[in-house]
Enzyme design. Structure first.
Site, PDB file in Angstrom:
ATOM      1  N   ASP A 165      52.951  -4.052 -13.853  1.00  0.00           N
ATOM      2  CA  ASP A 165      53.149  -3.777 -12.442  1.00  0.00           C
ATOM      3  C   ASP A 165      51.790  -3.787 -11.735  1.00  0.00           C
ATOM      4  O   ASP A 165      50.886  -3.643 -11.250  1.00  0.00           O
ATOM      5  CB  ASP A 165      53.776  -2.468 -12.954  1.00  0.00           C
ATOM      6  CG  ASP A 165      53.321  -2.107 -11.626  1.00  0.00           C
ATOM      7  OD1 ASP A 165      53.487  -2.459 -10.936  1.00  0.00           O
ATOM      8  OD2 ASP A 165      53.909  -0.782 -11.555  1.00  0.00           O
TER       9      ASP A 165
ATOM     10  N   GLU B 166      44.610  -1.068 -18.620  1.00  0.00           N
ATOM     11  CA  GLU B 166      43.981  -0.810 -17.371  1.00  0.00           C
ATOM     12  C   GLU B 166      42.250  -0.924 -16.949  1.00  0.00           C
ATOM     13  O   GLU B 166      41.969  -0.486 -17.964  1.00  0.00           O
ATOM     14  CB  GLU B 166      44.781   1.167 -16.629  1.00  0.00           C
ATOM     15  CG  GLU B 166      43.416   1.887 -15.475  1.00  0.00           C
ATOM     16  CD  GLU B 166      44.219   0.355 -14.391  1.00  0.00           C
ATOM     17  OE1 GLU B 166      43.729   0.365 -12.983  1.00  0.00           O
ATOM     18  OE2 GLU B 166      45.503   0.295 -14.797  1.00  0.00           O
TER      19      GLU B 166
ATOM     20  N   GLU C 285      59.710  -2.638  -3.216  1.00  0.00           N
ATOM     21  CA  GLU C 285      59.451  -2.545  -4.675  1.00  0.00           C
ATOM     22  C   GLU C 285      60.440  -3.100  -5.368  1.00  0.00           C
ATOM     23  O   GLU C 285      61.835  -2.699  -5.497  1.00  0.00           O
ATOM     24  CB  GLU C 285      59.076  -1.144  -4.908  1.00  0.00           C
ATOM     25  CG  GLU C 285      58.196  -0.956  -6.782  1.00  0.00           C
ATOM     26  CD  GLU C 285      57.447  -0.966  -6.798  1.00  0.00           C
ATOM     27  OE1 GLU C 285      56.708  -0.807  -7.592  1.00  0.00           O
ATOM     28  OE2 GLU C 285      56.676  -0.990  -4.931  1.00  0.00           O
TER      29      GLU C 285
ATOM     30  N   CYS D 195      55.548  -5.158  -6.100  1.00  0.00           N
ATOM     31  CA  CYS D 195      55.702  -4.147  -5.056  1.00  0.00           C
ATOM     32  C   CYS D 195      55.610  -5.663  -4.031  1.00  0.00           C
ATOM     33  O   CYS D 195      55.443  -5.242  -2.627  1.00  0.00           O
ATOM     34  CB  CYS D 195      54.172  -3.519  -4.753  1.00  0.00           C
ATOM     35  SG  CYS D 195      52.640  -3.944  -5.012  1.00  0.00           S
TER      36      CYS D 195
ATOM     37  N   ASN E  92      52.066   6.122 -15.937  1.00  0.00           N
ATOM     38  CA  ASN E  92      53.470   5.951 -15.498  1.00  0.00           C
ATOM     39  C   ASN E  92      54.462   5.333 -16.389  1.00  0.00           C
ATOM     40  O   ASN E  92      55.374   6.471 -16.640  1.00  0.00           O
ATOM     41  CB  ASN E  92      53.313   5.587 -14.005  1.00  0.00           C
ATOM     42  CG  ASN E  92      54.919   6.274 -13.405  1.00  0.00           C
ATOM     43  OD1 ASN E  92      54.797   7.194 -13.282  1.00  0.00           O
ATOM     44  ND2 ASN E  92      55.047   4.977 -12.388  1.00  0.00           N
TER      45      ASN E  92
END
Length: 365
Positions: free
Chosen positions: A298, A238, A357, A323, A222
């Site tokens: 993130d 990831e 966020e 978040c 993203n």
């Protein structure tokens, strides 16, 4: 339910969130907060419902997380208009068919700003040929109503796909269209329009960066793809194999040639960088050749672990998307010893809830 959608009160609730975030992070002396609002309704690209059986009737229900009380859901203004259109039509098509109804306990919807839709139906039984034939008929009924949806049936150790198991999302970021494959049952940003704003903010925040970018927790790429123009190269990690596969698809779909995705956790990558462990997955990757002056993280709600915080601290520029303001605050207790906050943002991914966020861009003191 705990989420009450009232567009007339949205701005006031957003203002309250902004004040809370500013007050929470005041000790870190951040700059003026950039606030990015959501659309006041139909903003969520994903939704999931339990299915309640009552005689010959079927309907969706949701549970209040605080009280565990169940509520019938006939329409859901939080979700995209496409999901709301499909919700009643799907149940109407299923109700008359006992093969499709039996042991159905959950329905998940994944939509996109580009009007693609995947519907996943979860069962407490194995799915047979009769189910596939019946559900193909449901797809045709939906198509007659103007809804072109893929349908997935899930049972224990079983996944039946009618159509495709993903949507192709198209996001507008700083005047450029980016293409993302988003696979059902994998994490994707839930609020499409706010995601566009978040990516544009991150691109602007890093516009003067130099060298290469290291990203941890990259998901389907993203941020990796959106930020690629600002850096010589992007090295991203990831742990989810399905997300890595989507990221590779997205790199090709967007004709990007300076992004490399590694299937590793942040903790594993930290060990590799420290020389604690060697990984076969890094064969052919010359980590020493990267000049990563900027790192992007993130993380999940738990935030960064202690060792990863120390690794992140070694970079001149840190872009932290959070978040969970509480774990962000905890991580900043350490990061602020060596870095100052130069950009600070609130992205309202979840209107009418307490969830926030946040984005911070830190530069070395």
């Amino acid at each position: 339910m705990s989420t009450v959608v009232n567009p007339h009160t949205y701005q006031a609730q957003l203002d309250t969130k902004a004040r809370q975030l500013q007050d929470t992070f005041a000790p870190f002396n951040p700059p003026q907060l950039d606030v990015f609002a959501s659309e006041p309704d139909h903003y969520r690209m994903r939704a999931e419902f339990r299915v309640w059986h009552q005689g010959d009737d079927l309907y969706y229900i949701m549970f209040d997380q605080a009280t565990k009380q169940q509520y019938r859901v006939d329409h859901f203004p939080v979700a995209s208009r496409l999901i709301n259109q499909a919700m009643p039509l799907l149940l109407e098509a299923i109700k008359p068919d006992p093969v499709l109804r039996r042991n159905l306990f959950q329905v998940d919807f994944l939509s996109s700003l580009s009007d693609e839709l995947v519907i996943s139906l979860l069962y407490h039984r194995q799915l047979d040929e009769a189910w596939q034939q019946g559900m193909q008929g449901v797809r045709e009924q939906l198509q007659q109503q103007g809804i072109h949806a893929s349908i997935i049936g899930r049972a224990k150790k079983q996944k039946v796909v009618l159509g495709q198991d993903h949507v192709i999302e198209k996001l507008q970021v700083a005047g450029k269209e980016l293409i993302y494959q988003q696979v059902e049952n994998s994490f994707t940003q839930p609020n499409g329009r706010v995601n566009e704003l978040m990516l544009s903010w991150a691109l602007d925040a890093t516009q003067d960066a130099s060298g290469d970018l290291l990203e941890l927790y990259c998901g389907n790429g993203n941020f990796s793809l959106a930020l690629a123009p600002n850096f010589n190269r992007v090295l991203a990690t990831e742990i989810s194999s399905s997300s890595v596969k989507s990221a590779q698809y997205n790199i090709a779909a967007n004709h990007i040639d300076n992004v490399t995705i590694l299937r590793m956790s942040a903790e594993e990558f930290t060990q590799a960088m420290r020389g604690v462990r060697e990984f076969r997955r890094l064969q052919g990757i010359d980590l020493a050749s990267y000049e990563c002056n900027t790192i992007l993280v993130d993380p999940p709600r738990a935030g960064l672990d202690e060792e990863t915080v120390k690794l992140v601290q070694e970079y001149d520029n840190i872009l932290y998307i959070s978040c969970n303001p509480e774990t962000l605050r905890q991580n900043l207790e350490t990061l602020s010893q060596t870095h100052d906050i130069s950009r600070f943002a609130l992205f309202d991914q979840f209107p009418y809830t307490h969830h926030m966020e946040a984005g911070v861009y830190l530069t070395r003191k």
